[in-house]
Design a protein around this motif. Structure first.
Motif, PDB file in Angstrom:
ATOM      1  N   SER A   1      -6.299  16.617   6.223  1.00  0.00           N
ATOM      2  CA  SER A   1      -5.733  15.848   5.111  1.00  0.00           C
ATOM      3  C   SER A   1      -5.619  14.398   5.569  1.00  0.00           C
ATOM      4  N   PHE A   2      -4.933  13.596   4.778  1.00  0.00           N
ATOM      5  CA  PHE A   2      -4.829  12.164   5.081  1.00  0.00           C
ATOM      6  C   PHE A   2      -4.120  11.975   6.426  1.00  0.00           C
ATOM      7  N   VAL A   3      -4.699  11.120   7.278  1.00  0.00           N
ATOM      8  CA  VAL A   3      -4.253  11.060   8.666  1.00  0.00           C
ATOM      9  C   VAL A   3      -2.928  10.313   8.884  1.00  0.00           C
TER      10      VAL A   3
ATOM     11  N   LEU B   1       4.017  14.502  -3.013  1.00  0.00           N
ATOM     12  CA  LEU B   1       2.672  14.705  -3.579  1.00  0.00           C
ATOM     13  C   LEU B   1       1.995  13.340  -3.570  1.00  0.00           C
ATOM     14  N   ASP B   2       1.004  13.186  -2.725  1.00  0.00           N
ATOM     15  CA  ASP B   2       0.336  11.895  -2.582  1.00  0.00           C
ATOM     16  C   ASP B   2      -0.807  11.831  -3.596  1.00  0.00           C
ATOM     17  N   GLU B   3      -0.583  11.062  -4.649  1.00  0.00           N
ATOM     18  CA  GLU B   3      -1.531  11.003  -5.771  1.00  0.00           C
ATOM     19  C   GLU B   3      -2.348   9.705  -5.741  1.00  0.00           C
ATOM     20  N   ALA B   4      -2.855   9.359  -4.564  1.00  0.00           N
ATOM     21  CA  ALA B   4      -3.627   8.116  -4.430  1.00  0.00           C
ATOM     22  C   ALA B   4      -4.833   8.098  -5.377  1.00  0.00           C
ATOM     23  N   TYR B   5      -5.348   9.284  -5.709  1.00  0.00           N
ATOM     24  CA  TYR B   5      -6.555   9.357  -6.563  1.00  0.00           C
ATOM     25  C   TYR B   5      -6.224   9.882  -7.960  1.00  0.00           C
ATOM     26  N   PHE B   6      -4.961   9.781  -8.347  1.00  0.00           N
ATOM     27  CA  PHE B   6      -4.463  10.349  -9.610  1.00  0.00           C
ATOM     28  C   PHE B   6      -5.334   9.991 -10.817  1.00  0.00           C
TER      29      PHE B   6
ATOM     30  N   ARG C   1       1.536   6.732  -5.387  1.00  0.00           N
ATOM     31  CA  ARG C   1       0.292   6.254  -6.028  1.00  0.00           C
ATOM     32  C   ARG C   1      -0.065   4.869  -5.487  1.00  0.00           C
ATOM     33  N   THR C   2      -1.256   4.431  -5.829  1.00  0.00           N
ATOM     34  CA  THR C   2      -1.722   3.168  -5.253  1.00  0.00           C
ATOM     35  C   THR C   2      -2.613   2.392  -6.216  1.00  0.00           C
ATOM     36  N   PHE C   3      -2.674   1.105  -6.003  1.00  0.00           N
ATOM     37  CA  PHE C   3      -3.619   0.256  -6.741  1.00  0.00           C
ATOM     38  C   PHE C   3      -4.912   0.048  -5.931  1.00  0.00           C
ATOM     39  N   SER C   4      -5.020   0.729  -4.779  1.00  0.00           N
ATOM     40  CA  SER C   4      -6.168   0.515  -3.897  1.00  0.00           C
ATOM     41  C   SER C   4      -7.428   1.219  -4.361  1.00  0.00           C
ATOM     42  N   LYS C   5      -7.300   2.229  -5.182  1.00  0.00           N
ATOM     43  CA  LYS C   5      -8.459   3.069  -5.488  1.00  0.00           C
ATOM     44  C   LYS C   5      -8.982   2.742  -6.890  1.00  0.00           C
ATOM     45  N   ALA C   6      -8.503   3.417  -7.916  1.00  0.00           N
ATOM     46  CA  ALA C   6      -9.059   3.198  -9.263  1.00  0.00           C
ATOM     47  C   ALA C   6      -8.878   1.753  -9.733  1.00  0.00           C
TER      48      ALA C   6
ATOM     49  N   GLY D   1       0.863  -1.181   0.000  1.00  0.00           N
ATOM     50  CA  GLY D   1       0.000   0.000   0.000  1.00  0.00           C
ATOM     51  C   GLY D   1       0.896   1.226   0.000  1.00  0.00           C
ATOM     52  N   SER D   2       0.331   2.369  -0.400  1.00  0.00           N
ATOM     53  CA  SER D   2       1.181   3.567  -0.364  1.00  0.00           C
ATOM     54  C   SER D   2       1.398   4.027   1.075  1.00  0.00           C
ATOM     55  N   ASP D   3       0.552   3.584   1.993  1.00  0.00           N
ATOM     56  CA  ASP D   3       0.794   3.815   3.431  1.00  0.00           C
ATOM     57  C   ASP D   3       2.214   3.416   3.821  1.00  0.00           C
ATOM     58  N   ASP D   4       2.650   2.300   3.284  1.00  0.00           N
ATOM     59  CA  ASP D   4       3.969   1.753   3.601  1.00  0.00           C
ATOM     60  C   ASP D   4       5.067   2.748   3.187  1.00  0.00           C
TER      61      ASP D   4
ATOM     62  N   ASN E   1      -6.815  15.971  -2.472  1.00  0.00           N
ATOM     63  CA  ASN E   1      -6.767  15.830  -1.022  1.00  0.00           C
ATOM     64  C   ASN E   1      -7.854  14.884  -0.517  1.00  0.00           C
ATOM     65  N   ASN E   2      -7.484  14.058   0.430  1.00  0.00           N
ATOM     66  CA  ASN E   2      -8.438  13.263   1.191  1.00  0.00           C
ATOM     67  C   ASN E   2      -8.564  13.955   2.554  1.00  0.00           C
ATOM     68  N   PRO E   3      -9.685  14.478   2.968  1.00  0.00           N
ATOM     69  CA  PRO E   3     -11.045  14.114   2.569  1.00  0.00           C
ATOM     70  C   PRO E   3     -11.758  15.081   1.628  1.00  0.00           C
TER      71      PRO E   3
ATOM     72  N   ILE F   1      -5.306  -6.268  -1.469  1.00  0.00           N
ATOM     73  CA  ILE F   1      -4.059  -7.024  -1.710  1.00  0.00           C
ATOM     74  C   ILE F   1      -2.836  -6.193  -1.304  1.00  0.00           C
ATOM     75  N   ARG F   2      -3.034  -4.913  -1.057  1.00  0.00           N
ATOM     76  CA  ARG F   2      -2.019  -3.981  -0.552  1.00  0.00           C
ATOM     77  C   ARG F   2      -0.834  -3.808  -1.507  1.00  0.00           C
ATOM     78  N   ILE F   3      -0.986  -2.915  -2.450  1.00  0.00           N
ATOM     79  CA  ILE F   3       0.166  -2.586  -3.293  1.00  0.00           C
ATOM     80  C   ILE F   3       0.070  -1.117  -3.731  1.00  0.00           C
TER      81      ILE F   3
HETATM   82  C1  LIG Z   1      -4.433  10.356   0.220  1.00  0.00           C
HETATM   83  C2  LIG Z   1      -4.217   8.907   0.507  1.00  0.00           C
HETATM   84  N1  LIG Z   1      -2.972   8.424   0.511  1.00  0.00           N
HETATM   85  C3  LIG Z   1      -2.716   7.144   0.752  1.00  0.00           C
HETATM   86  C4  LIG Z   1      -3.735   6.255   1.029  1.00  0.00           C
HETATM   87  C5  LIG Z   1      -3.381   4.848   1.359  1.00  0.00           C
HETATM   88  O1  LIG Z   1      -3.590   4.016   0.319  1.00  0.00           O
HETATM   89  P1  LIG Z   1      -3.030   2.528   0.295  1.00  0.00           P
HETATM   90  O2  LIG Z   1      -4.216   1.654   0.304  1.00  0.00           O
HETATM   91  O3  LIG Z   1      -2.243   2.446  -0.961  1.00  0.00           O
HETATM   92  O4  LIG Z   1      -2.157   2.343   1.500  1.00  0.00           O
HETATM   93  C6  LIG Z   1      -5.048   6.698   1.045  1.00  0.00           C
HETATM   94  C7  LIG Z   1      -6.137   5.774   1.389  1.00  0.00           C
HETATM   95  O5  LIG Z   1      -7.243   6.122   1.677  1.00  0.00           O
HETATM   96  C8  LIG Z   1      -5.302   8.066   0.794  1.00  0.00           C
HETATM   97  O6  LIG Z   1      -6.539   8.567   0.819  1.00  0.00           O
END
Ligand SMILES: Cc1ncc(COP(=O)(O)O)c(C=O)c1O
Length: 374
Positions: free
Chosen positions: A122-124, A197-202, A227-232, A97-100, A170-172, A238-240
């Motif tokens: 923003s993202f916590v 630049l956290d582009e999780a929703y790119f 970036r992440t595979f968790s969203k789009a 996950g991009s959290d990592d 930005n999240n949220p 699966i966490r990547i």
């Molecule tokens: C802005 C942002 N960054 C990162 C993440 C984490 O995503 P991931 O599932 O890739 O860890 C999220 C998840 O909600 C998010 O909103």
């Protein structure tokens, strides 16, 4: 049987000032307790269409070799991403996950006494990464249009700052930073600061002026893209995720990370998902329709919605939303209350299928009072 012999374990003291991330109760348990059969999961910005069927097939194929360790370098996936992004493979880091990767950036850049600058709300997870390093967190309020206030963030940077996190979108709030503002921000950036630049929703962004990390990295700025595979791509379970960054920084992260921080099923799924353009296109189409409908439902009940560039809608009511969030959950509709972001009058509602949004619409009609209805 464990006995308390009156001794305290040598746990690092400052960990007690941190809170664990609450992921809530397991869904099955919640459903049993609520006695509902249909649910709309609109609380975590996931993809309601599921993973790409190609990704599911790829994971099935890869499953038979999971007795072996995965490729710790994730070479096949990194090569694929490097080609897609036209970046050297050395600049690409994979994460569970991009959290990592947020966590690794904090480990690589923050010593005790250092600080990060983040938007509020923003993202916590940025804050958690800094706290772990005993670093300070400078929170800078979003501006009136719920967008990162880059001027104020630039003023918050001082000699202790090492890292600035900008969730873009930005999240949220779903708002974006555009090129003109980001150019000005970078022009005054001191040399001891890295900007993530956290582009999780790119993938959901269609605005041509969007400030994309890749462009700035190519130009040589100290910028990281996440970036992440968790969203789009619908692969949250699966966490990547991945980051691209100056090679000096990816090299540092390579020294920190677990040798097998990403797994073989995730590599296979991510590669297949990148190849499934139809699934991505379908997701983006579904999202466009969903965002319009969610906004219109929430507006009807008195909320002010923010223009979103992601797969969720941020909405503000005139009163605290916690009772509404709880009441919706009793109808099997899960949305995110704003309290965890310090905005108790807000809610965040993620994209859903038509069926999900029918549930939302019906539940809103039942749980809102006449006063909220408009
Ligand atoms: C802005 C942002 N960054 C990162 C993440 C984490 O995503 P991931 O599932 O890739 O860890 C999220 C998840 O909600 C998010 O909103």
């Amino acid at each position: 049987m464990c006995q308390n012999l009156g001794m305290r374990l040598p746990i690092r003291e400052h960990l007690f000032s941190m809170s664990a991330y609450s992921t809530g109760r397991p869904l099955d348990e919640t459903l049993r307790a609520l006695g509902v059969s249909r649910v709309a999961r609109l609380a975590s910005n996931e993809n309601p269409l599921g993973p790409s069927p190609k990704a599911i097939e790829a994971m099935k194929d890869a499953a038979s070799a999971t007795n072996y360790y995965p490729d710790g370098g994730g070479i096949a996936l990194r090569e694929k991403l490097a080609k897609k992004l036209e970046l050297p493979i050395e600049s690409i880091v994979l994460g569970n996950g991009s959290d990592d990767i947020i966590h690794y950036l904090c480990l690589a850049l923050l010593d005790e006494g250092a600080s990060i600058v983040v938007g509020d709300p923003s993202f916590v997870r940025y804050e958690a990464g800094a706290q772990l390093q005993k670093a300070q967190v400078q929170k800078v309020a979003l501006n009136d249009s719920e967008t990162h206030d880059l001027n104020a963030m630039a003023h918050a940077i001082d000699e202790t700052t090492r890292l600035v996190f900008i969730a873009n979108p930005n999240n949220p709030t779903g708002t974006i930073v555009r090129r003109v503002e980001f150019d000005a921000f970078l022009a005054d950036l001191p040399p001891h600061v890295v900007v993530a630049l956290d582009e999780a929703y790119f993938e959901f962004v269609s605005d041509h002026d969007f400030a994309s990390a890749r462009e700035y990295l190519v130009e040589g700025y100290p910028v990281v893209g996440l970036r992440t595979f968790s969203k789009a791509y619908g692969l949250a379970g699966i966490r990547i995720g991945y980051g691209f960054m100056p090679a000096e920084l990816s090299d540092a992260i390579d020294r920190i990370r677990e040798p097998f921080n990403t797994n073989a099923l995730a590599h296979a799924a991510a590669i297949a998902a990148l190849n499934d353009i139809d699934h991505l296109r379908n997701t983006l189409d579904t999202n466009r329709t969903a965002i319009k409908r969610i906004s219109s439902i929430l507006n009807r009940y008195g909320a002010t919605t923010t223009e979103t560039h992601a797969n969720f809608v941020w909405a503000r009511f005139d009163e605290p939303t916690a009772p509404m969030v709880d009441a919706l959950a009793k109808h099997g509709v899960f949305v995110r209350g704003g309290a965890m972001f310090g905005r108790p009058n807000c809610i965040r509602v993620s994209m859903g299928t038509e069926n999900d949004l029918d549930l939302l619409e019906n539940a809103m009609a039942t749980v809102t009072t006449g006063a909220q209805s408009r």
